[in-house]
Write a protein that holds these residues in place. Structure first.
Motif, PDB file in Angstrom:
ATOM      1  N   ASP A  66       5.621 -11.123   3.255  1.00 57.73           N
ATOM      2  CA  ASP A  66       5.285 -10.087   2.110  1.00 57.73           C
ATOM      3  C   ASP A  66       4.576  -8.718   2.691  1.00 57.73           C
ATOM      4  O   ASP A  66       3.820  -8.828   3.477  1.00 57.73           O
ATOM      5  N   GLY A  67       5.413  -7.605   2.147  1.00 62.24           N
ATOM      6  CA  GLY A  67       4.772  -6.352   2.807  1.00 62.24           C
ATOM      7  C   GLY A  67       5.403  -6.078   4.187  1.00 62.24           C
ATOM      8  O   GLY A  67       5.096  -4.591   4.465  1.00 62.24           O
ATOM      9  N   GLU A 416       3.629  -2.328   4.806  1.00 61.69           N
ATOM     10  CA  GLU A 416       2.863  -1.682   3.506  1.00 61.69           C
ATOM     11  C   GLU A 416       2.407  -2.477   2.689  1.00 61.69           C
ATOM     12  O   GLU A 416       3.059  -3.340   2.208  1.00 61.69           O
ATOM     13  N   ALA A 417       1.167  -2.488   2.295  1.00 60.64           N
ATOM     14  CA  ALA A 417       0.534  -3.443   1.432  1.00 60.64           C
ATOM     15  C   ALA A 417       1.284  -3.537   0.016  1.00 60.64           C
ATOM     16  O   ALA A 417       1.502  -2.651  -0.446  1.00 60.64           O
ATOM     17  N   PRO A 418       1.515  -4.678  -0.394  1.00 58.78           N
ATOM     18  CA  PRO A 418       2.131  -4.975  -1.527  1.00 58.78           C
ATOM     19  C   PRO A 418       1.188  -4.151  -2.821  1.00 58.78           C
ATOM     20  O   PRO A 418       0.145  -4.237  -2.638  1.00 58.78           O
ATOM     21  N   GLN A 419       1.925  -3.863  -3.858  1.00 59.01           N
ATOM     22  CA  GLN A 419       1.021  -3.221  -4.937  1.00 59.01           C
ATOM     23  C   GLN A 419       0.614  -4.041  -5.989  1.00 59.01           C
ATOM     24  O   GLN A 419       1.353  -5.116  -6.089  1.00 59.01           O
ATOM     25  N   ALA A 420      -0.656  -3.954  -6.272  1.00 58.83           N
ATOM     26  CA  ALA A 420      -1.168  -5.049  -7.121  1.00 58.83           C
ATOM     27  C   ALA A 420      -0.455  -4.876  -8.655  1.00 58.83           C
ATOM     28  O   ALA A 420      -0.155  -3.897  -9.041  1.00 58.83           O
ATOM     29  N   GLN A 421      -0.337  -6.112  -9.067  1.00 56.55           N
ATOM     30  CA  GLN A 421       0.407  -6.334 -10.478  1.00 56.55           C
ATOM     31  C   GLN A 421      -0.612  -6.221 -11.398  1.00 56.55           C
ATOM     32  O   GLN A 421      -1.776  -6.788 -11.369  1.00 56.55           O
TER      33      GLN A 421
END
Length: 421
Positions: A66-67, A416-421
């Motif tokens: 992920d990311g 790129e760090a995944p966006q927080a949900q």
């Protein structure tokens, strides 16, 4: 001496042939005197060809954590080992053929704008292994010589570049031991400022009568020399064919991959990642074919008492090639100082394996964690290779490049760090 012939047709009924080593030595003399050779043309690679779209389609199937994302960085024919210039201007890419490619991202959008052959005035033979010194001197390990190119990031724009022999043609290995097999050399500059060059031995398993010569020359090992080629020594013994090496960022120790013996079955012997803690260590070949699996040819021979076993055993016949320690700041912390390594894929296994990038966590003391797939999907469900990774290199922004000599491409993997949900 073996010669490769360069033939230029002078008439429909005649050809004039010059031995490549003679042509090359004459060119080296001219370049070393800062004189032109008359070469004016480059080979350039069209970055907008139809194959680019086909490769991008393949990349859609590549699985990453992920990311992370993977993109086509450049079309580079026969792309093998890579050296990123210290100034971040150009990436030099070796091949197992006759070209080294200079790959430039001029607008810094993380996609190459230009790919052209490097030093076209100088004939090369299997220039697989480029590496840089911290001062910006490019070294290229060929089949049977090593050249240095001072200020390569500056001179590469010209067909003529300064080129200086480090190990002259015919002196890397004895001419009678030059082979078509296991001749893709790699090199690195160590923390001691010396040049390390791998010398794969040409056999699946060498005959006993060759061992004294090979041990003396460093064939089936790694040699170390000063950057001017002096004080040659055999640094590493007992290696079958290493095509990947790097130095641990904390300890400065040499780590390297090694390819195991063929023909022993699908699942043995394992591939290797090795850790060297001092000069002169022996890593077990040809007594061991990989890991702790004895070779048939040396099964009754006494094993040297000082053999060092691998720190990581990899899947058999996945063909572990290029490797690097990650020192960038773009990826998450768990990747810091860990090993990214490329598996080229099996050539004689009944069910193909490999064709992926692996990750091995390594701590400051050199202890390793579990090796896991990092990027995979170039081997499809039908057992067909859609790509074959060769090497891994790091850009200054902390992203990594992966070369692929089947697709003729270099990929860029970024995070790129995944966006927080």
């Amino acid at each position: 001496m073996k010669t490769r012939l360069i033939c230029a047709a002078l008439a429909a009924s005649a050809a004039y042939c010059v031995p490549a080593f003679a042509q090359s030595n004459d060119t080296l003399e001219r370049l070393g005197s800062f004189r032109t050779t008359g070469t004016t043309e480059f080979i350039t690679v069209d970055q907008n060809s139809e194959s680019a779209d086909a490769i991008r389609s393949t990349l859609e199937r590549i699985e990453l954590p992920d990311g992370f994302s993977i993109d086509l960085y450049a079309l580079v024919p026969d792309a093998r080992h890579m050296a990123v210039g210290p100034q971040g201007i150009v990436v030099f890419v070796g091949t197992r053929k006759t070209e080294v490619w200079a790959v430039t991202d001029r607008d810094k959008n993380r996609v190459a704008d230009e790919v052209k052959n490097f030093a076209p005035s100088l004939a090369k033979a299997i220039p697989n292994g480029p590496c840089f010194s911290p001062e910006g001197v490019l070294f290229i390990a060929e089949q049977n010589r090593v050249l240095q190119y001072p200020a390569a990031e500056f001179f590469y724009e010209s067909p003529d570049v300064v080129a200086v022999p480090v190990i002259a043609d015919g002196e890397l290995v004895p001419e009678e031991e030059v082979s078509y097999n296991h001749t893709a050399r790699v090199c690195d500059i160590g923390p001691d400022g010396k040049l390390y060059v791998s010398l794969g031995q040409p056999y699946n398993v060498p005959p006993a009568e060759k061992m004294d010569l090979y041990n003396e020359q460093g064939i089936g090992g790694i040699i170390r020399v000063n950057q001017d080629g002096s004080d040659r020594e055999v640094y590493t013994h007992g290696v079958r064919n290493s095509v990947g090496q790097d130095f641990h960022p904390e300890s400065g120790e040499l780590w390297f991959t090694d390819n195991q013996v063929d023909g022993m079955g699908d699942d043995i012997p394992p591939g290797e990642i090795n850790r060297q803690t001092e000069a002169g260590q022996n890593f077990g070949f040809p007594w061991y074919g990989g890991g702790s699996i004895r070779t048939n040819e040396y099964k009754d021979a006494e094993i040297p008492a000082d053999v060092v076993m691998p720190v990581v055993e990899m899947q058999a016949h996945a063909a572990d090639l290029g490797m690097m320690f990650y020192s960038g700041n773009q990826f998450p912390d768990e990747y810091k100082n860990g090993i990214f390594s490329a598996q080229h894929g099996s050539w004689n296994r009944t069910e193909p394996v490999g064709a992926r990038v692996m990750f091995t966590p390594v701590d400051a003391e050199g202890n390793v964690g579990e090796t896991v797939p990092f990027a995979e999907g170039w081997l499809d469900e039908n057992g067909e290779y859609l790509g074959r990774p060769v090497d891994v290199a790091q850009l200054r922004d902390g992203s990594i490049l992966v070369s692929d000599d089947l697709a003729g491409a270099i990929y860029r993997i970024s995070y790129e760090a995944p966006q927080a949900q």
